[in-house]
Enzyme design. Sequence first.
Site, PDB file in Angstrom:
ATOM      1  N   HIS A 163       1.078  -1.186   0.348  1.00 56.67           N
ATOM      2  CA  HIS A 163       0.120  -0.227  -0.590  1.00 56.67           C
ATOM      3  C   HIS A 163       1.209   1.210   0.273  1.00 56.67           C
ATOM      4  O   HIS A 163       0.329   2.194   0.132  1.00 56.67           O
ATOM      5  CB  HIS A 163      -0.896  -0.073   1.777  1.00 56.67           C
ATOM      6  CG  HIS A 163      -2.178  -0.859   1.415  1.00 56.67           C
ATOM      7  ND1 HIS A 163      -2.773  -0.856   0.602  1.00 56.67           N
ATOM      8  CD2 HIS A 163      -2.353  -2.291   2.063  1.00 56.67           C
ATOM      9  CE1 HIS A 163      -3.447  -1.993   0.543  1.00 56.67           C
ATOM     10  NE2 HIS A 163      -2.851  -3.079   1.614  1.00 56.67           N
ATOM     11  N   ASP A 199      -1.871 -10.443  -2.746  1.00 60.52           N
ATOM     12  CA  ASP A 199      -2.752 -10.108  -0.904  1.00 60.52           C
ATOM     13  C   ASP A 199      -4.602 -10.014  -0.675  1.00 60.52           C
ATOM     14  O   ASP A 199      -4.436  -9.592  -2.176  1.00 60.52           O
ATOM     15  CB  ASP A 199      -2.068  -8.593  -0.470  1.00 60.52           C
ATOM     16  CG  ASP A 199      -2.865  -8.720   0.980  1.00 60.52           C
ATOM     17  OD1 ASP A 199      -1.826  -8.458   2.037  1.00 60.52           O
ATOM     18  OD2 ASP A 199      -3.364  -7.908   0.674  1.00 60.52           O
ATOM     19  N   HIS A 201      -5.986  -7.014  -0.708  1.00 68.70           N
ATOM     20  CA  HIS A 201      -6.336  -6.249  -0.820  1.00 68.70           C
ATOM     21  C   HIS A 201      -5.191  -5.304  -2.385  1.00 68.70           C
ATOM     22  O   HIS A 201      -4.013  -5.522  -2.238  1.00 68.70           O
ATOM     23  CB  HIS A 201      -5.763  -4.929  -0.119  1.00 68.70           C
ATOM     24  CG  HIS A 201      -6.426  -4.865   1.641  1.00 68.70           C
ATOM     25  ND1 HIS A 201      -5.801  -6.210   2.494  1.00 68.70           N
ATOM     26  CD2 HIS A 201      -7.354  -4.800   2.583  1.00 68.70           C
ATOM     27  CE1 HIS A 201      -6.925  -6.297   3.799  1.00 68.70           C
ATOM     28  NE2 HIS A 201      -8.103  -5.839   3.263  1.00 68.70           N
ATOM     29  N   ASP A 288      -3.733 -12.988   3.566  1.00 67.59           N
ATOM     30  CA  ASP A 288      -5.097 -12.726   3.934  1.00 67.59           C
ATOM     31  C   ASP A 288      -6.712 -13.077   3.002  1.00 67.59           C
ATOM     32  O   ASP A 288      -8.180 -12.617   3.753  1.00 67.59           O
ATOM     33  CB  ASP A 288      -5.277 -10.895   4.358  1.00 67.59           C
ATOM     34  CG  ASP A 288      -4.697 -10.283   3.671  1.00 67.59           C
ATOM     35  OD1 ASP A 288      -4.375 -10.844   2.643  1.00 67.59           O
ATOM     36  OD2 ASP A 288      -4.236  -8.746   3.446  1.00 67.59           O
TER      37      ASP A 288
HETATM   38  C1  SP5 Z   1      -1.373  -5.236   4.017  1.00 68.75           C
HETATM   39  C2  SP5 Z   1      -2.421  -5.578   4.385  1.00 68.75           C
HETATM   40  O1  SP5 Z   1      -3.365  -6.433   4.160  1.00 68.75           O
HETATM   41  N1  SP5 Z   1      -3.420  -3.490   4.814  1.00 68.75           N
HETATM   42  C3  SP5 Z   1      -4.526  -3.737   4.868  1.00 68.75           C
HETATM   43  C4  SP5 Z   1      -4.511  -3.169   5.291  1.00 68.75           C
HETATM   44  C5  SP5 Z   1      -6.188  -2.900   5.484  1.00 68.75           C
HETATM   45  N2  SP5 Z   1      -6.543  -1.283   6.573  1.00 68.75           N
HETATM   46  C6  SP5 Z   1      -8.594  -1.053   7.230  1.00 68.75           C
HETATM   47  C7  SP5 Z   1      -8.434  -2.109   7.877  1.00 68.75           C
HETATM   48  C8  SP5 Z   1     -10.100  -1.975   8.253  1.00 68.75           C
HETATM   49  C9  SP5 Z   1     -10.115  -3.111   9.365  1.00 68.75           C
HETATM   50  N3  SP5 Z   1     -12.038  -3.292  10.023  1.00 68.75           N
HETATM   51  C10 SP5 Z   1     -12.244  -4.482  10.679  1.00 68.75           C
HETATM   52  C11 SP5 Z   1     -13.239  -5.343  10.989  1.00 68.75           C
HETATM   53  C12 SP5 Z   1     -13.003  -5.351  12.392  1.00 68.75           C
HETATM   54  N4  SP5 Z   1     -14.083  -6.637  11.874  1.00 68.75           N
HETATM   55 ZN    ZN Z   2      -4.120  -7.481   2.384  1.00 71.42          ZN
END
Ligand code: SP5
Ligand code: ZN
Length: 347
Positions: A163, A199, A201, A288
């Site tokens: 990211h 990944d 994302h 993930d």
């Molecule tokens: C590298 C990578 O995988 N980065 C991911 C970043 C995600 N950040 C946003 C996370 C949002 C968290 N949501 C929480 C849901 C809990 N149920």
């Molecule tokens: Zn990710």
Amino acid sequence: MITFYNDRHSLHQGRVEMFRGALVPCFEVAARADRVLDELRRRRLGAIEPAQVFDDVALTRIHAPRYVEFLRGAWDEWVALDPANGQRDALPSVWPVRGHRSDVLPENFAARMGLFSFDAGTPLTAGTWHAARTGAWCALSAAGRVLAGERAAFALTRPPGHHAGQDFFGGYCFLNNAALAAQALRDGGAGRVAVLDIDYHHGNGTQCIFYDRADVLYASLHGDPRSEYPFYLGHADETGAGAGRGCNLNLPLPRGTGFETWFAALGQALRAIAGYRAEALVVSLGVDTFAGDPISGFRLQSDDYFQVGEALAAAGLPSVFVFEGGYAVDAVGINTANVLEGFQRRA
Ligand code: SP5
Ligand code: ZN
């Protein structure tokens, strides 16, 4: 497969990230990398070595000098604002949007935090810079070893990287390890390099870095940005710009996607990489996509990851794996090692 492990990753330990108006414990924890290391050792999946040392100029092959300089000094600036900040993570709270200036570097620290970031989910801590720069060394070392003739190498470090852009952090990422590896492969003589991002994302940082370049193909399978983080990039119609037109492939998939559909998309990405005639491959290896991941929405099972590794090996390219996401701590070691073992089996 040789693994470059950064034992200084644990210098980065975020306490909290912003979620729905509250500060919640970080998902991106130090145990993630340690579980992967444990599992690689347990299976004797290959040599585990420390990274070589690089100077910060090496980081500016990808990152803007003023951004690297900001990261280097950020913690000290944060603590200088208030000694009590030593016990608190730094999080941005203000950002420039459309029509605002990003060319003028503000004096104010919070303003620079915002200028160089895109979310409030990425705490900057006392050890972030040290962990991130030594982590980048892992990616550079892995690329160096592959250039020297190794079939594959794995950069095992955190914080993750995909990211992070040329001059921004976010999504738990500060320095783009995969982009640094891809650039190192180019600089070492690979004519065309493909970055394959698996990944959950979209790797918005990596895409931005290479978007207008023809010498690096970026291909990604990820949660559809209409509903999934990082939201503002990763759509199928983003195909590259200028000389890089046609060198960006996004395969967004709906939340809930299972292995069969996901694996078909992987095949599509690998065919694009073959058509591009890449000479080397960088894999942004996030797990993930696992069904048990606490922040993601795909449904891959642990055993599926063996097939992923086999498919990546079948591409037949010198390959650098770079660790990215994967937040189901109890499974992250197994899932990651399954990819690498599957690769090794087929390579
Ligand atoms: C590298 C990578 O995988 N980065 C991911 C970043 C995600 N950040 C946003 C996370 C949002 C968290 N949501 C929480 C849901 C809990 N149920
Ligand atoms: Zn990710």
